[in-house]
Design a protein around this motif. Structure first.
Motif, PDB file in Angstrom:
ATOM      1  N   LEU A   1       0.811  -1.224   0.000  1.00 19.15           N
ATOM      2  CA  LEU A   1       0.000   0.000   0.000  1.00 19.15           C
ATOM      3  C   LEU A   1       0.842   1.272   0.000  1.00 19.15           C
ATOM      4  O   LEU A   1       0.344   2.342  -0.349  1.00 19.15           O
ATOM      5  CB  LEU A   1      -0.914   0.021   1.227  1.00 19.15           C
ATOM      6  CG  LEU A   1      -1.983  -1.054   1.337  1.00 19.15           C
ATOM      7  CD1 LEU A   1      -2.835  -0.815   2.579  1.00 19.15           C
ATOM      8  CD2 LEU A   1      -2.853  -1.104   0.094  1.00 19.15           C
TER       9      LEU A   1
ATOM     10  N   VAL B   1     -13.378  -4.501   5.491  1.00 22.60           N
ATOM     11  CA  VAL B   1     -13.362  -3.043   5.358  1.00 22.60           C
ATOM     12  C   VAL B   1     -12.082  -2.579   4.661  1.00 22.60           C
ATOM     13  O   VAL B   1     -12.109  -1.693   3.802  1.00 22.60           O
ATOM     14  CB  VAL B   1     -13.519  -2.364   6.736  1.00 22.60           C
ATOM     15  CG1 VAL B   1     -13.355  -0.849   6.616  1.00 22.60           C
ATOM     16  CG2 VAL B   1     -14.873  -2.703   7.346  1.00 22.60           C
ATOM     17  N   THR B   2     -10.954  -3.206   5.019  1.00 23.07           N
ATOM     18  CA  THR B   2      -9.677  -2.838   4.395  1.00 23.07           C
ATOM     19  C   THR B   2      -9.679  -3.200   2.910  1.00 23.07           C
ATOM     20  O   THR B   2      -9.148  -2.452   2.078  1.00 23.07           O
ATOM     21  CB  THR B   2      -8.505  -3.528   5.123  1.00 23.07           C
ATOM     22  OG1 THR B   2      -8.512  -3.105   6.497  1.00 23.07           O
ATOM     23  CG2 THR B   2      -7.165  -3.167   4.500  1.00 23.07           C
ATOM     24  N   GLU B   3     -10.280  -4.312   2.575  1.00 26.36           N
ATOM     25  CA  GLU B   3     -10.431  -4.701   1.165  1.00 26.36           C
ATOM     26  C   GLU B   3     -11.269  -3.663   0.423  1.00 26.36           C
ATOM     27  O   GLU B   3     -10.937  -3.273  -0.713  1.00 26.36           O
ATOM     28  CB  GLU B   3     -11.086  -6.079   1.082  1.00 26.36           C
ATOM     29  CG  GLU B   3     -11.211  -6.637  -0.316  1.00 26.36           C
ATOM     30  CD  GLU B   3     -11.827  -8.025  -0.326  1.00 26.36           C
ATOM     31  OE1 GLU B   3     -11.097  -8.992  -0.556  1.00 26.36           O
ATOM     32  OE2 GLU B   3     -13.049  -8.126  -0.072  1.00 26.36           O
ATOM     33  N   PHE B   4     -12.332  -3.184   1.046  1.00 26.36           N
ATOM     34  CA  PHE B   4     -13.178  -2.149   0.448  1.00 26.36           C
ATOM     35  C   PHE B   4     -12.395  -0.862   0.212  1.00 26.36           C
ATOM     36  O   PHE B   4     -12.490  -0.235  -0.853  1.00 26.36           O
ATOM     37  CB  PHE B   4     -14.381  -1.871   1.361  1.00 26.36           C
ATOM     38  CG  PHE B   4     -15.163  -0.641   1.000  1.00 26.36           C
ATOM     39  CD1 PHE B   4     -16.014  -0.629  -0.104  1.00 26.36           C
ATOM     40  CD2 PHE B   4     -15.034   0.527   1.748  1.00 26.36           C
ATOM     41  CE1 PHE B   4     -16.720   0.521  -0.444  1.00 26.36           C
ATOM     42  CE2 PHE B   4     -15.744   1.672   1.416  1.00 26.36           C
ATOM     43  CZ  PHE B   4     -16.591   1.671   0.315  1.00 26.36           C
ATOM     44  N   TYR B   5     -11.585  -0.468   1.207  1.00 31.08           N
ATOM     45  CA  TYR B   5     -10.806   0.772   1.086  1.00 31.08           C
ATOM     46  C   TYR B   5      -9.730   0.688   0.002  1.00 31.08           C
ATOM     47  O   TYR B   5      -9.442   1.674  -0.678  1.00 31.08           O
ATOM     48  CB  TYR B   5     -10.113   1.095   2.412  1.00 31.08           C
ATOM     49  CG  TYR B   5     -11.004   1.656   3.492  1.00 31.08           C
ATOM     50  CD1 TYR B   5     -12.142   2.394   3.209  1.00 31.08           C
ATOM     51  CD2 TYR B   5     -10.691   1.447   4.838  1.00 31.08           C
ATOM     52  CE1 TYR B   5     -12.943   2.899   4.214  1.00 31.08           C
ATOM     53  CE2 TYR B   5     -11.491   1.952   5.855  1.00 31.08           C
ATOM     54  CZ  TYR B   5     -12.613   2.679   5.533  1.00 31.08           C
ATOM     55  OH  TYR B   5     -13.404   3.184   6.543  1.00 31.08           O
ATOM     56  N   THR B   6      -9.101  -0.469  -0.114  1.00 24.85           N
ATOM     57  CA  THR B   6      -7.895  -0.575  -0.953  1.00 24.85           C
ATOM     58  C   THR B   6      -8.129  -1.227  -2.313  1.00 24.85           C
ATOM     59  O   THR B   6      -7.335  -1.026  -3.239  1.00 24.85           O
ATOM     60  CB  THR B   6      -6.813  -1.403  -0.227  1.00 24.85           C
ATOM     61  OG1 THR B   6      -7.275  -2.750  -0.051  1.00 24.85           O
ATOM     62  CG2 THR B   6      -6.484  -0.785   1.130  1.00 24.85           C
TER      63      THR B   6
ATOM     64  N   LEU C   1     -11.970   2.296  14.516  1.00 22.58           N
ATOM     65  CA  LEU C   1     -11.668   2.375  13.087  1.00 22.58           C
ATOM     66  C   LEU C   1     -12.762   1.693  12.267  1.00 22.58           C
ATOM     67  O   LEU C   1     -13.185   2.212  11.222  1.00 22.58           O
ATOM     68  CB  LEU C   1     -10.312   1.721  12.800  1.00 22.58           C
ATOM     69  CG  LEU C   1      -9.083   2.461  13.321  1.00 22.58           C
ATOM     70  CD1 LEU C   1      -7.854   1.560  13.273  1.00 22.58           C
ATOM     71  CD2 LEU C   1      -8.834   3.743  12.526  1.00 22.58           C
TER      72      LEU C   1
ATOM     73  N   CYS D   1     -15.791   3.787  12.042  1.00 20.71           N
ATOM     74  CA  CYS D   1     -15.532   5.111  11.453  1.00 20.71           C
ATOM     75  C   CYS D   1     -15.675   6.235  12.483  1.00 20.71           C
ATOM     76  O   CYS D   1     -16.183   7.312  12.191  1.00 20.71           O
ATOM     77  CB  CYS D   1     -16.465   5.352  10.260  1.00 20.71           C
ATOM     78  SG  CYS D   1     -15.859   6.617   9.104  1.00 20.71           S
TER      79      CYS D   1
ATOM     80  N   ARG E   1     -10.480   9.576  13.401  1.00 14.93           N
ATOM     81  CA  ARG E   1      -9.841  10.217  12.251  1.00 14.93           C
ATOM     82  C   ARG E   1      -8.383   9.786  12.196  1.00 14.93           C
ATOM     83  O   ARG E   1      -7.638   9.993  13.159  1.00 14.93           O
ATOM     84  CB  ARG E   1      -9.925  11.739  12.383  1.00 14.93           C
ATOM     85  CG  ARG E   1     -11.345  12.283  12.326  1.00 14.93           C
ATOM     86  CD  ARG E   1     -11.348  13.790  12.308  1.00 14.93           C
ATOM     87  NE  ARG E   1     -12.689  14.331  12.201  1.00 14.93           N
ATOM     88  CZ  ARG E   1     -12.975  15.597  11.855  1.00 14.93           C
ATOM     89  NH1 ARG E   1     -11.982  16.429  11.609  1.00 14.93           N
ATOM     90  NH2 ARG E   1     -14.220  15.997  11.782  1.00 14.93           N
TER      91      ARG E   1
ATOM     92  N   ILE F   1      -5.077   7.852   9.329  1.00 16.55           N
ATOM     93  CA  ILE F   1      -4.721   7.209   8.059  1.00 16.55           C
ATOM     94  C   ILE F   1      -4.310   5.760   8.355  1.00 16.55           C
ATOM     95  O   ILE F   1      -3.359   5.233   7.795  1.00 16.55           O
ATOM     96  CB  ILE F   1      -3.622   7.986   7.297  1.00 16.55           C
ATOM     97  CG1 ILE F   1      -2.422   8.298   8.204  1.00 16.55           C
ATOM     98  CG2 ILE F   1      -4.180   9.259   6.691  1.00 16.55           C
ATOM     99  CD1 ILE F   1      -1.233   8.901   7.457  1.00 16.55           C
TER     100      ILE F   1
ATOM    101  N   VAL G   1      -5.510   1.851   8.275  1.00 17.48           N
ATOM    102  CA  VAL G   1      -6.508   0.892   7.787  1.00 17.48           C
ATOM    103  C   VAL G   1      -6.867  -0.042   8.947  1.00 17.48           C
ATOM    104  O   VAL G   1      -6.012  -0.364   9.782  1.00 17.48           O
ATOM    105  CB  VAL G   1      -5.986   0.083   6.571  1.00 17.48           C
ATOM    106  CG1 VAL G   1      -5.864   0.970   5.342  1.00 17.48           C
ATOM    107  CG2 VAL G   1      -4.680  -0.629   6.869  1.00 17.48           C
TER     108      VAL G   1
END
Length: 306
Positions: free
Chosen positions: A31, A87-92, A273, A276, A279, A281, A283
């Protein structure tokens, strides 16, 4: 000498924890590269998939064999691992095979008084495969760090984080090699070194979390700062215990208390995290990753304290 049963159980327990850690290290590296270094992105992704293959083999061999304390410790998976991956898969957009996590959730431990020669042979071959793969990943991490420190590469990962994950990979490699030589991993005899190592890891986790939080998250930043300072001090105490200037039992009690506290902080952060509410950066999978490492350290500390 290491018995066949201990060889198999210690090998599989080690891989269940560390193979997932290594695959996630590869993912976090992946990443962090810029478009210019797409070849490094591809190499990191290839390492991630190779460790996924290794972990799949480990899971198949582990059911009914591995020490149940390892499965119960939260170092293999946590209640948040599956959602953190989704969720990390969705973000990346990176495909993370959650079937491995689901399979690990279904694993059962066993007393395993005896192991068959066939199982021992399979585990021995697995260890050899792991040794080659870990050594290659270490060389890859060394190459990245060298490029970053000589300003030949930019990555979103801190240089200290790259050094941090190199140290973990070297520990993993040394432990697998030890088992292949027929030597038992004796946590009690290696308590000094283990505590110094993992206290330093916990300190660096706190510093990474602090550096990846949004500047507005002042309360969480202060908590992370305090953990960083506390574990820096505990690292120094563990090193003094190695030199026999401090009794290790006192350091272990302090380390246990501090690790329980940072474990709870990491669990709350991972939940935040995923919901949500924080705040940053970070994952979610990174939150779950450092939580599992705290759980691993707690199991080692409890073995020494008991």
């Amino acid at each position: 000498m290491l018995s066949c049963t201990d060889f198999v159980r210690q090998s599989l327990g080690l891989h269940l924890f560390f193979a997932r850690i290594m695959k996630e290290h590869s993912f976090f590296l992946e990443l962090g590269f810029t478009p210019r270094d797409a070849n490094f992105t591809q190499r990191a992704d290839a390492f991630r998939m190779e460790f996924e293959k290794l972990l799949k083999e480990v899971i198949i061999l582990s059911d009914g064999v591995v020490d149940p304390r390892i499965l119960q410790s939260g170092e293999v998976i946590t209640p948040y691992t599956l959602n953190a991956e989704l969720v990390t898969e969705f973000y990346t957009g990176v495909d993370l095979p959650t079937d491995l996590t689901r399979a690990e959730a279904g694993l059962s431990g066993g007393v395993c008084p005896e192991v068959s020669p066939v199982l021992k042979k399979k585990v021995c071959e697995l260890n050899e495969k792991a040794i080659c793969l870990i050594a290659a990943l270490i060389r890859f991490k060394e190459e990245i760090l060298s490029n970053v420190l000589s300003c030949r590469m930019f990555t979103l990962n801190y240089p200290l984080l790259i050094e941090h994950i190199m140290r973990e990979a070297r520990l993993y490699l040394s432990l697998v090699q030890k088992l292949q030589r027929g030597q038992m991993i004796d946590v009690d005899r290696e308590a000094f070194e283990q505590e110094a190592f993992w206290n330093r890891i916990m300190a660096e986790h706190a510093k990474f979390i602090r550096g990846l939080l949004d500047p507005t998250e002042e309360q969480l930043i202060n908590i992370a700062d305090n953990f960083g300072d506390e574990f820096d001090e505990l690292t120094c105490k563990a090193k003094r215990a190695i030199d026999l200037t401090l009794p290790i039992c006192h350091v272990t009690c302090e380390s246990l208390k501090a690790t329980l506290a940072i474990r709870d902080f990491k669990a709350q952060a991972t939940q935040g995290l995923l919901a949500c509410r924080i705040r940053s950066i970070i994952v979610p999978l990174l939150g779950d990753h450092v939580l599992r490492e705290a759980n691993h350290f707690l199991r080692l500390l409890k073995m020494v304290a008991d």
